[in-house]
Design an enzyme around this catalytic site. Structure first.
Site, PDB file in Angstrom:
ATOM      1  N   THR A   1      45.767  17.917  54.621  1.00 42.00           N
ATOM      2  CA  THR A   1      46.967  18.644  54.205  1.00 42.00           C
ATOM      3  C   THR A   1      47.543  19.353  55.418  1.00 42.00           C
ATOM      4  O   THR A   1      46.794  19.830  56.277  1.00 42.00           O
ATOM      5  CB  THR A   1      46.651  19.668  53.094  1.00 42.00           C
ATOM      6  OG1 THR A   1      47.807  20.483  52.866  1.00 42.00           O
ATOM      7  CG2 THR A   1      45.483  20.577  53.458  1.00 42.00           C
ATOM      8  N   GLY A   2      48.850  19.419  55.500  1.00 41.31           N
ATOM      9  CA  GLY A   2      49.479  20.076  56.634  1.00 41.31           C
ATOM     10  C   GLY A   2      50.799  19.435  56.975  1.00 41.31           C
ATOM     11  O   GLY A   2      51.469  18.847  56.134  1.00 41.31           O
ATOM     12  N   LYS A   3      51.186  19.513  58.245  1.00 39.70           N
ATOM     13  CA  LYS A   3      52.418  18.883  58.703  1.00 39.70           C
ATOM     14  C   LYS A   3      52.201  17.380  58.779  1.00 39.70           C
ATOM     15  O   LYS A   3      51.464  16.881  59.636  1.00 39.70           O
ATOM     16  CB  LYS A   3      52.811  19.425  60.073  1.00 39.70           C
ATOM     17  CG  LYS A   3      53.283  20.868  60.069  1.00 39.70           C
ATOM     18  CD  LYS A   3      53.752  21.271  61.454  1.00 39.70           C
ATOM     19  CE  LYS A   3      54.243  22.719  61.451  1.00 39.70           C
ATOM     20  NZ  LYS A   3      54.667  23.146  62.813  1.00 39.70           N
ATOM     21  N   GLY A   4      52.847  16.669  57.882  1.00 39.91           N
ATOM     22  CA  GLY A   4      52.588  15.247  57.765  1.00 39.91           C
ATOM     23  C   GLY A   4      52.798  14.459  59.032  1.00 39.91           C
ATOM     24  O   GLY A   4      52.012  13.562  59.363  1.00 39.91           O
TER      25      GLY A   4
ATOM     26  N   THR B   1      50.024  20.286  49.517  1.00 44.91           N
ATOM     27  CA  THR B   1      49.507  18.986  49.094  1.00 44.91           C
ATOM     28  C   THR B   1      48.322  19.307  48.200  1.00 44.91           C
ATOM     29  O   THR B   1      47.796  20.411  48.264  1.00 44.91           O
ATOM     30  CB  THR B   1      49.004  18.177  50.319  1.00 44.91           C
ATOM     31  OG1 THR B   1      50.019  18.133  51.300  1.00 44.91           O
ATOM     32  CG2 THR B   1      48.607  16.764  49.952  1.00 44.91           C
TER      33      THR B   1
ATOM     34  N   ARG C   1      62.153  10.572  53.197  1.00 44.68           N
ATOM     35  CA  ARG C   1      61.076  10.940  54.125  1.00 44.68           C
ATOM     36  C   ARG C   1      59.713  10.652  53.497  1.00 44.68           C
ATOM     37  O   ARG C   1      59.478  10.931  52.331  1.00 44.68           O
ATOM     38  CB  ARG C   1      61.188  12.417  54.482  1.00 44.68           C
ATOM     39  CG  ARG C   1      60.103  12.939  55.442  1.00 44.68           C
ATOM     40  CD  ARG C   1      58.993  13.657  54.706  1.00 44.68           C
ATOM     41  NE  ARG C   1      58.002  14.234  55.622  1.00 44.68           N
ATOM     42  CZ  ARG C   1      56.863  14.796  55.225  1.00 44.68           C
ATOM     43  NH1 ARG C   1      56.563  14.862  53.944  1.00 44.68           N
ATOM     44  NH2 ARG C   1      56.011  15.286  56.118  1.00 44.68           N
ATOM     45  N   ILE C   2      58.815  10.083  54.289  1.00 42.46           N
ATOM     46  CA  ILE C   2      57.448   9.812  53.845  1.00 42.46           C
ATOM     47  C   ILE C   2      56.500  10.554  54.771  1.00 42.46           C
ATOM     48  O   ILE C   2      56.645  10.507  55.992  1.00 42.46           O
ATOM     49  CB  ILE C   2      57.149   8.305  53.848  1.00 42.46           C
ATOM     50  CG1 ILE C   2      58.000   7.605  52.775  1.00 42.46           C
ATOM     51  CG2 ILE C   2      55.664   8.036  53.618  1.00 42.46           C
ATOM     52  CD1 ILE C   2      57.953   6.101  52.836  1.00 42.46           C
ATOM     53  N   GLY C   3      55.551  11.256  54.205  1.00 47.22           N
ATOM     54  CA  GLY C   3      54.603  12.028  54.992  1.00 47.22           C
ATOM     55  C   GLY C   3      53.263  11.346  55.127  1.00 47.22           C
ATOM     56  O   GLY C   3      53.133  10.127  54.960  1.00 47.22           O
ATOM     57  N   ASP C   4      52.242  12.156  55.414  1.00 49.55           N
ATOM     58  CA  ASP C   4      50.915  11.593  55.645  1.00 49.55           C
ATOM     59  C   ASP C   4      50.159  11.261  54.376  1.00 49.55           C
ATOM     60  O   ASP C   4      49.257  10.413  54.391  1.00 49.55           O
ATOM     61  CB  ASP C   4      50.073  12.587  56.458  1.00 49.55           C
ATOM     62  CG  ASP C   4      49.753  13.835  55.653  1.00 49.55           C
ATOM     63  OD1 ASP C   4      48.580  14.025  55.272  1.00 49.55           O
ATOM     64  OD2 ASP C   4      50.675  14.625  55.394  1.00 49.55           O
TER      65      ASP C   4
END
EC number: 3.4.19.5
Length: 315
Positions: free
Chosen positions: A233-236, A183, A211-214
């Site tokens: 940033t990271g695993k959403g 990110t 798919r939608i992340g953070d």
């Protein structure tokens, strides 16, 4: 007031210590360039919201980061980009998802904030909004780079989602969420204490279409108020569950923690190890960049002359 400050990131994850020079050096050079750009803008009196957008646009235009031009590919070999931006003083914010042709998603997110009564637009509606407002678009093939085609092939071979620092291993469980999360983001504060945050991404390699992340989720990947500004940033999925960005602000507001204390607590306690990093600044010019992954591409500078560009801990 301590003065202005800025911090930016290019993604956190299991970045191998032996990352080849040809992959490390361009990213470090880009971080330095973007940091210099942001510092110059702050010194010139540009509002933090403009600075955050400017820096993230520059990161989106760099093919070595997973946003804009460097966005990774879905299971179908397409790009679906997302971004958000937030102004701390007013709490106005904008977010977009599912973009396939917009050159700079972060700027479209700002247009959603400024030109609509809404916060979030996605997919075809967001693309139509971009065209209606003359936002720069290109054919989707612009974003499909040879390196990202190779990353998708690698991910499919090992039946997983991943990002761009992963060294494949044959014993990865099916449907495993890899900790290689890319990110880009920027947070900034001026000498008057005005704050802003912006974040942009292409998501996971081999992610499901839709798919939608953070990143576009206010309170999770992006947040700013009168106390601080955060870009995660990271695993959403983990960042959304942990409401990471908002929790940093909440700990400052309700528990009286400092920025450094609040950010460290969230990264250590609110999300699993190996899943998150963030950059944050406070209204009085503090800056912090904690992460619980192997590394995080990051840079920061403050008005008192401190600056840092780093990937791994203590480097």
């Amino acid at each position: 007031m301590v003065g202005w400050a800025i911090a930016l990131h290019g993604g956190a994850g299991d970045i191998p210590i032996d990352l080849p020079d040809e992959r490390r050096i361009p990213r470090e050079t880009a971080l330095r360039h973007c940091l210099d750009l942001g510092v110059s803008a702050l010194k010139s009196g540009e509002p933090p919201l403009d600075v955050a957008e400017l820096v993230v646009r520059e990161l989106e235009n760099h093919p070595d980061f997973n946003a804009g031009k460097g966005s990774v590919l879905t299971t179908q070999g397409t790009v679906e980009m997302e971004a958000s931006i937030m102004d701390g003083k007013t709490k106005r914010c904008g977010a977009v998802s599912g973009l396939t042709t917009v050159v700079n998603p972060v700027s479209l997110a700002r247009l959603v904030m400024e030109k609509t009564p809404h916060i979030y637009l996605a997919f075809d509606a967001a693309e139509a909004f971009a065209r209606a407002h003359g936002v720069e678009t290109v054919h989707s093939s612009h974003f499909i780079t040879p390196e990202n085609i190779a990353r998708l092939k690698q991910a499919k071979e090992f039946n997983r989602v991943q990002l761009d620092y992963t060294v494949p291993t044959p014993k990865v469980p099916d449907n495993c969420g890899d900790s290689q999360i890319g990110t880009v983001g920027c947070v900034a504060v001026d000498s008057a204490g005005n704050l802003a945050s912006a974040t942009s991404t292409g998501g996971y390699v081999n992610k499901m279409v839709g798919r939608i992340g953070d990143t576009p989720v206010i309170d999770a990947g992006t947040y700013a108020n009168h106390l601080c500004a955060i870009s995660a940033t990271g695993k959403g999925e983990e960042i959304i569950r942990g409401t990471v960005a908002r929790d940093v602000a909440a700990l400052m507001e309700y528990k009286g923690l400092s920025l450094t204390e609040a950010a460290a607590y969230v990264v250590d306690q609110s999300v699993p190890r190996g899943s998150c990093g963030l950059v944050a600044v406070s209204a009085n010019g503090e800056v912090t960049m904690p992460f619980n992954t192997t590394g995080m591409f990051r840079a920061c500078a403050t008005e008192d002359g401190y600056s840092e560009i780093a990937i791994w801990p203590n480097n």
